[in-house]
Design an enzyme around this catalytic site. Structure first.
Site, PDB file in Angstrom:
ATOM      1  N   ASP A  50     108.654  33.293  17.882  1.00  0.00           N
ATOM      2  CA  ASP A  50     109.449  32.205  17.304  1.00  0.00           C
ATOM      3  C   ASP A  50     110.892  32.629  17.109  1.00  0.00           C
ATOM      4  O   ASP A  50     111.825  31.853  17.303  1.00  0.00           O
ATOM      5  CB  ASP A  50     108.863  31.754  15.965  1.00  0.00           C
ATOM      6  CG  ASP A  50     107.530  31.043  16.162  1.00  0.00           C
ATOM      7  OD1 ASP A  50     107.246  30.638  17.309  1.00  0.00           O
ATOM      8  OD2 ASP A  50     106.786  30.907  15.179  1.00  0.00           O
ATOM      9  N   GLU A  93      68.798  14.475  21.813  1.00  0.00           N
ATOM     10  CA  GLU A  93      69.372  15.327  22.860  1.00  0.00           C
ATOM     11  C   GLU A  93      70.021  16.546  22.222  1.00  0.00           C
ATOM     12  O   GLU A  93      70.372  16.511  21.051  1.00  0.00           O
ATOM     13  CB  GLU A  93      70.427  14.528  23.638  1.00  0.00           C
ATOM     14  CG  GLU A  93      71.672  14.243  22.823  1.00  0.00           C
ATOM     15  CD  GLU A  93      72.506  13.067  23.326  1.00  0.00           C
ATOM     16  OE1 GLU A  93      72.004  11.923  23.241  1.00  0.00           O
ATOM     17  OE2 GLU A  93      73.627  13.289  23.772  1.00  0.00           O
ATOM     18  N   LYS A 152      72.603  19.236  20.865  1.00  0.00           N
ATOM     19  CA  LYS A 152      74.002  19.208  20.449  1.00  0.00           C
ATOM     20  C   LYS A 152      74.664  20.426  21.082  1.00  0.00           C
ATOM     21  O   LYS A 152      74.345  21.576  20.740  1.00  0.00           O
ATOM     22  CB  LYS A 152      74.099  19.266  18.929  1.00  0.00           C
ATOM     23  CG  LYS A 152      75.520  19.163  18.424  1.00  0.00           C
ATOM     24  CD  LYS A 152      75.524  18.936  16.911  1.00  0.00           C
ATOM     25  CE  LYS A 152      76.903  18.600  16.401  1.00  0.00           C
ATOM     26  NZ  LYS A 152      77.869  19.684  16.581  1.00  0.00           N
ATOM     27  N   LYS A 199      70.309   9.370  18.166  1.00  0.00           N
ATOM     28  CA  LYS A 199      71.138   8.169  18.197  1.00  0.00           C
ATOM     29  C   LYS A 199      70.243   6.940  18.301  1.00  0.00           C
ATOM     30  O   LYS A 199      69.266   6.973  19.067  1.00  0.00           O
ATOM     31  CB  LYS A 199      72.075   8.198  19.413  1.00  0.00           C
ATOM     32  CG  LYS A 199      73.011   9.394  19.437  1.00  0.00           C
ATOM     33  CD  LYS A 199      73.802   9.501  20.739  1.00  0.00           C
ATOM     34  CE  LYS A 199      74.642  10.776  20.718  1.00  0.00           C
ATOM     35  NZ  LYS A 199      75.258  11.094  22.006  1.00  0.00           N
ATOM     36  N   CYS A 216      94.142  29.983 -16.552  1.00  0.00           N
ATOM     37  CA  CYS A 216      94.591  29.955 -15.163  1.00  0.00           C
ATOM     38  C   CYS A 216      95.180  31.311 -14.780  1.00  0.00           C
ATOM     39  O   CYS A 216      96.079  31.802 -15.468  1.00  0.00           O
ATOM     40  CB  CYS A 216      95.639  28.858 -15.000  1.00  0.00           C
ATOM     41  SG  CYS A 216      96.445  28.900 -13.392  1.00  0.00           S
ATOM     42  N   CYS A 271      92.885  24.225 -14.398  1.00  0.00           N
ATOM     43  CA  CYS A 271      94.078  24.667 -15.102  1.00  0.00           C
ATOM     44  C   CYS A 271      94.736  23.449 -15.731  1.00  0.00           C
ATOM     45  O   CYS A 271      94.906  22.418 -15.080  1.00  0.00           O
ATOM     46  CB  CYS A 271      95.019  25.331 -14.097  1.00  0.00           C
ATOM     47  SG  CYS A 271      96.709  25.438 -14.695  1.00  0.00           S
ATOM     48  N   CYS A 331     102.299  24.620 -13.567  1.00  0.00           N
ATOM     49  CA  CYS A 331     101.545  25.703 -12.932  1.00  0.00           C
ATOM     50  C   CYS A 331     102.048  25.896 -11.500  1.00  0.00           C
ATOM     51  O   CYS A 331     101.950  24.990 -10.677  1.00  0.00           O
ATOM     52  CB  CYS A 331     100.053  25.378 -12.918  1.00  0.00           C
ATOM     53  SG  CYS A 331      99.101  26.579 -11.961  1.00  0.00           S
TER      54      CYS A 331
HETATM   55  S1  IVH Z   1      77.751  12.155  20.031  1.00  0.00           S
HETATM   56  C1  IVH Z   1      80.383   9.185  17.466  1.00  0.00           C
HETATM   57  N1  IVH Z   1      76.289  13.883  21.293  1.00  0.00           N
HETATM   58  O1  IVH Z   1      79.344  17.235  18.109  1.00  0.00           O
HETATM   59  C2  IVH Z   1      79.942  10.578  17.721  1.00  0.00           C
HETATM   60  N2  IVH Z   1      78.158  14.706  20.098  1.00  0.00           N
HETATM   61  O2  IVH Z   1      79.633  16.978  15.233  1.00  0.00           O
HETATM   62  C3  IVH Z   1      79.834  10.893  19.158  1.00  0.00           C
HETATM   63  N3  IVH Z   1      78.482  17.111  20.301  1.00  0.00           N
HETATM   64  O3  IVH Z   1      82.509  15.802  18.156  1.00  0.00           O
HETATM   65  C4  IVH Z   1      79.340  12.244  19.380  1.00  0.00           C
HETATM   66  N4  IVH Z   1      76.778  17.501  21.620  1.00  0.00           N
HETATM   67  O4  IVH Z   1      81.890  17.373  20.070  1.00  0.00           O
HETATM   68  C5  IVH Z   1      77.351  13.710  20.503  1.00  0.00           C
HETATM   69  N5  IVH Z   1      74.929  15.292  22.496  1.00  0.00           N
HETATM   70  C6  IVH Z   1      75.974  15.110  21.728  1.00  0.00           C
HETATM   71  C7  IVH Z   1      76.792  16.180  21.345  1.00  0.00           C
HETATM   72  C8  IVH Z   1      77.878  15.937  20.505  1.00  0.00           C
HETATM   73  C9  IVH Z   1      77.810  18.034  20.986  1.00  0.00           C
HETATM   74  C10 IVH Z   1      79.654  17.389  19.469  1.00  0.00           C
HETATM   75  C11 IVH Z   1      80.838  16.514  19.721  1.00  0.00           C
HETATM   76  C12 IVH Z   1      81.152  15.882  18.397  1.00  0.00           C
HETATM   77  C13 IVH Z   1      80.490  16.823  17.450  1.00  0.00           C
HETATM   78  C14 IVH Z   1      80.144  16.112  16.164  1.00  0.00           C
END
Ligand code: IVH
Length: 723
Positions: A51, A130, A132, A304, A433, A451, A457
């Protein structure tokens, strides 16, 4: 880096030849630093040094504008880590998911979905389940079948434009056929485990930075300013969601996933359709059993609601959909030593204990701090006095088990009493505090000591200022946490209003500021310009920026949209402060009936009595109000955006009473608010419309007395165009 230019003559003292030579040296040094950082992931100088080079370069250019080079580092868009990517405002916000941690939470999720929709416990209701994926989410916008933009999630509303990078990922088609004319495909960018291991081996061999886990590697690889680096990294993509679409992709989640696959996207093969909580939990067990053998990291299972029409009815809470939940795998755990307990003082005065730990790796991330919540938590009991960790307290010197749940700050799961040092003493939580010495009492019913020093503060004042300049608040360019601390220490700003008096105070030459380390003519001028740009501020940002306890960004927007103008907010809070319901600690019906401003305030969806009291109290408190008024004197407050005015109920105050037959009360309320109506719990002269179902009683009577328009549920649905 070999060659950092060491010139430290004041810019004013440079002649043209010296300036020209130094600009050349700076351009080379900055370019080299950029390559080391971005291409090689092996920074050779610190961010601060970088920077400083950029600043010096900008200062010389400001003094000798005609010497500015064609390859000036100032113009290299996004070349610097500090500058980063262009911003993209998402057409539809990218949200996160609520979490479930055990089977009971999943059953609760199913129950709450049914309750919201008014479905019986045994009515058929399908969900998808599904994995995550543990990566980072990406939104891909296609227009006329061509990929036109790729953006990271960012804060959900605004992300980073990474289009050139996304184009290098094989799983992401640059052309798709048969899709709606405009469609945003969303999913997760991730790196496979084997690819990750190979990348780290290559990095280590080249003496470059290695990554802690596949997710960091994926994020670091996508967020490269040079897309050629991204190309060289083995990134992959699963599609699982969508944003704006010109036409629906399907009627169901499962159908939409099928469509995404037809369009040429990779979708996750472990996606299944389930009916009810039992099947969801069975599929969770199945996925968990396969977890270790998958070639990519997952951190849970996402459920979902399958029917997209039901998803639309369920809608969203502040930041998460009602129609989905993430069932997280149990967090990873590790044992380490708690070296000492420190107390941090927050902006609302809360004394927060933090555990300083001997660094330990938990789930691929090095952890050296953990939250200890409050004094009861340290003592081994919860807010009701019931034992936690079997009543074991936490002491300095203890061996503790830490865990991370999702992205949140690490927590302590357990204490190993067999390893407790003989001399370890129970932790004596401070009663004053640590920063200003004021008493730090604990209000009845509050788990936290606060506090009492208020604005005197220093810790509270600085935290309030940091909050004030933060991204969702005033977001002043060049005025971050670091600068706020410096200015506060130097006695230049003590409260937000002082920020807007800075320039006047220094005189336009900003002599004092200029002489400060890190500040020159140009940067001071930039800062003042950035401050000036915020003299006009949207109402919601102003309310949020005040840092009132319990009032987050979402609540600030609700308040702004409800009251519209700053004058209306002040008027309402001042009136509420003298009404009976405010004086009564727990407003009962009688007090509410006497208190129109108070009833209106807590009638706003998302504003409860606790938040209302915090707001009214803060505005009524002399010192705090003085600080607010002094601030607002510098500002032009933009009224809140007008609600979707095309609905006949926008801006109307509506009360629901009696039984609703075609939707639940929660759904009716959420939909009315989505159309810009205010939903209130009680009938008053301010009520515009009463929606009365069978069994309506006193409210219908009162509405009739006051001559308020009353409709039944069908009439309401016709009015909002939903019949
Ligand atoms: S659905 C409206 N499906 O998890 C929400 N998210 O904690 C739509 N993620 O930001 C998300 N696998 O990055 C969905 N099968 C899956 C997912 C998934 C990973 C992540 C996604 C989201 C985060 C939320």
């Amino acid at each position: 880096m070999a060659d950092i230019p060491q010139e430290d003559r004041a810019v004013d003292a440079l002649d043209r030849a010296a300036a020209e030579a130094e600009l050349a040296r700076l351009a080379a040094a900055i370019a080299a630093a950029n390559l080391a950082y971005h291409r090689d992931d092996a920074p050779e100088i610190s961010d601060a040094e970088f920077d400083a080079l950029k600043r010096r370069n900008a200062e010389i250019e400001a003094r000798f504008p005609d010497l500015k080079r064609a390859d000036s580092p100032t113009d290299r868009v996004g070349a610097a880590p500090a500058e980063g990517f262009a911003k993209v405002t998402h057409a539809r916000r990218m949200l996160s998911l609520g979490n479930a941690f055990d089977a009971e939470d999943v059953v609760d999720f199913d129950r709450s979905v049914r309750a919201y929709l008014g479905l019986a416990a045994d009515a058929p209701l399908a969900y998808t389940a599904e994995p995550k994926i543990d990566g980072l989410s990406l939104s891909l916008r296609y227009e006329g079948g061509a990929l036109v933009q790729a953006a990271t999630r960012g804060d959900g509303a605004v992300g980073e434009n990474v289009t050139p990078n996304a184009r290098t990922i094989d799983d992401i088609p640059v052309e798709i056929a048969g899709a709606p004319d405009v469609v945003e495909i969303r999913g997760e960018v991730y790196m496979g485990r084997a690819d990750f291991a190979a990348l780290n081996a290559r990095q280590a061999e080249a003496g470059a930075k290695t990554f802690a886990n596949p997710r960091n590697a994926a994020a670091g690889s996508l967020r490269q300013l040079d897309p050629e680096i991204t190309r060289a990294r083995p990134l992959r993509f699963f599609a699982y969601a969508w944003g704006e679409t010109a036409a629906p992709l399907a009627d169901t989640q499962m159908g939409a996933i099928g469509r995404l696959s037809e369009l040429g996207f990779a979708t996750n093969p472990l996606t299944a359709l389930c009916t009810g909580a039992d099947e969801m939990l069975a599929h969770y067990a199945e996925i968990e059993a396969q977890r270790a053998t998958l070639d990519y990291d997952i951190d849970g299972v996402v459920y979902k609601v399958d029917d997209l029409a039901l998803q639309a009815r369920l809608g969203y809470r502040a930041t998460t959909p009602r129609w989905a939940v993430a069932h997280k795998f149990p967090a990873e755990l590790a044992w380490t030593r708690l070296e000492r307990i420190e107390i941090q003082v927050g902006r609302t005065g809360a004394l927060s204990p933090v555990a300083r730990l001997t660094p330990v790796t938990v789930g691929g991330v090095v952890v050296s701090n953990a939250t200890l919540h409050n004094e009861d938590y340290i003592a081994g009991r919860d807010a009701q006095g019931a034992p936690i960790r079997d009543g074991k307290d936490i002491r300095e010197g203890d061996w503790v088990q830490v865990y991370r749940a999702g992205d949140v700050i690490p927590k302590i799961a357990d204490v190993d009493l067999s390893r407790r040092p003989a001399e370890a003493q129970p932790y004596g939580f401070p009663q004053t505090c640590p920063d200003c010495g004021s008493t730090a009492p604990r209000e009845p019913g509050d788990a936290v000591r606060r506090c009492s020093g208020g604005l005197i503060c220093p810790a509270q004042a600085v935290e309030k200022l940091k909050h004030f300049v933060s991204r969702a608040a005033f977001d002043i360019d060049g005025l971050g946490a670091k600068q706020v601390e410096q200015f506060y220490r130097d006695g230049w700003i003590a409260e937000p209003a002082d920020i807007f008096a800075l320039e006047a105070r220094f005189g336009s030459g900003a002599r004092q500021l200029k002489n400060r380390e890190g500040w020159g003519d140009k940067s001071a001028a930039n800062l003042f310009a950035a401050i000036d740009a915020r003299r006009t501020i949207p109402l919601a940002r102003l309310i949020f920026a005040l840092g009132i306890r319990h009032v987050g960004a979402q609540s600030a927007s609700l308040l702004a949209r409800h009251y519209g103008t700053w004058e209306a907010v002040i008027g309402a809070l001042d009136t509420a402060a003298v009404e009976p319901a405010y004086a009564a600690s727990a407003p009962d019906k009688a007090a509410l009936a006497e208190s129109p401003a108070w009833s209106e305030l807590i009638g706003i969806d998302g504003v409860g009595a606790v938040m209302a009291r915090s707001l009214v109290t803060s505005f009524a408190q002399e010192a705090e109000r003085g600080s607010i008024d002094r601030l607002v004197a510098h500002l032009t407050v933009e009224p809140a955006e007008v609600q979707a005015a095309d609905s006949p109920v926008a801006g109307k105050t509506v009360v629901f009473t009696g039984t609703l037959e075609r939707m639940t009360r929660a759904e009716a309320k959420a939909r009315a608010e989505a159309l810009g109506a205010k939903v209130s719990g009680s009938v008053s002269s301010k009520t515009d419309l009463l929606v009365a179902g069978p069994g309506a009683g006193s409210k219908a009577k009162k509405a009739a007395e006051l001559g308020i328009e009353t409709v039944d549920e069908d009439g309401w649905l016709a009015l909002i165009g939903a019949s």
